[in-house]
Design a protein around this motif. Structure first.
Motif: not given
Length: 225
Positions: A63-68, A72, A74, A80
């Motif tokens: 899993d690769v996640s980006f959160a602001i 999120e 994920k 991706w």
């Protein structure tokens, strides 16, 4: 007269430039993308068919996640690549085809119809062959699998051949590959999906409308000036 002062170049910057120079030369070479694609394919085939296959699949499903804040995204690394990077790839290739349709090799209606007919044949004929060979078998429902052309490999091979391939032929093969993939996407959406996500579809049409409006506004602005 005062001579211009030449600041000494830091040693680390010189070493860094020397290190990056071969990389920059490789990236500007027309066949670089094809070499990278084929090299990655060979590595993936080796990893997938050896004792390293289990670790290879674990990496793909990491899993690769980006959160602001509370937002999120994920997904797995494979997701991706397939749904993220490939979308950018299709966008860039689609813009090139649009340019050719408007002012390039495909601006003539007869020239534009040829890749469309070729793509239809390239999608329908493999599906028919698959269906005939698998009628009544467990894989009969997979007739849509051979319909899509791997556009990345098509363009990669063309890049390896470089200037030996005429530019109109590159445009024709690119258009065929894209049309073939679009046909396959429509088939998947109609025959292999469990339902239609109306919200996502509406959002897609909304983005398309905004892009169309921005395009028209840009044309009018340029005309005005």
């Amino acid at each position: 007269m005062k001579q211009d002062m030449v600041l000494p170049t830091h040693g680390s910057q010189t070493r860094l430039a020397a290190l990056l120079r071969p990389v920059q030369a490789f990236m500007h070479h027309s066949a670089s993308s094809g070499l990278v694609l084929l090299g990655a394919t060979v590595v993936a085939l080796i990893l997938a068919n050896t004792a390293l296959a289990e670790h290879y699949h674990e990496i793909l499903h990491t899993d690769v996640s980006f959160a602001i804040g509370s937002f999120e995204l994920k997904y797995s690394l494979l997701h991706w690549v397939n749904d993220g990077l490939m979308a950018i790839f299709f966008l860039s290739v689609g813009l090139e085809i649009k340019r050719e349709v408007l002012i390039g090799e495909l601006s003539n209606l007869r020239a534009a119809l040829l890749p469309i007919v070729a793509a239809l044949g390239g999608a329908i004929v493999p599906a028919i062959i698959y269906a005939v060979l698998n009628t009544g078998g467990q894989g009969a429902a997979g007739w849509g699998i051979p319909m899509a052309t791997d556009i990345a490999f098509s363009l990669g091979i063309l890049a390896l051949l470089g200037k030996r391939v005429p530019f109109p032929l590159k445009i024709f093969l690119t258009a065929v590959a894209i049309m073939d993939d679009l046909i396959a996407i429509v088939v998947i959406a109609i025959f292999y999906s469990s339902g239609i996500n109306v919200t996502a579809l509406a959002l897609g049409f909304a983005i398309l409308a905004v892009m169309w409006a921005a395009n028209r506004l840009g044309v009018r602005t340029l005309t005005f000036y």
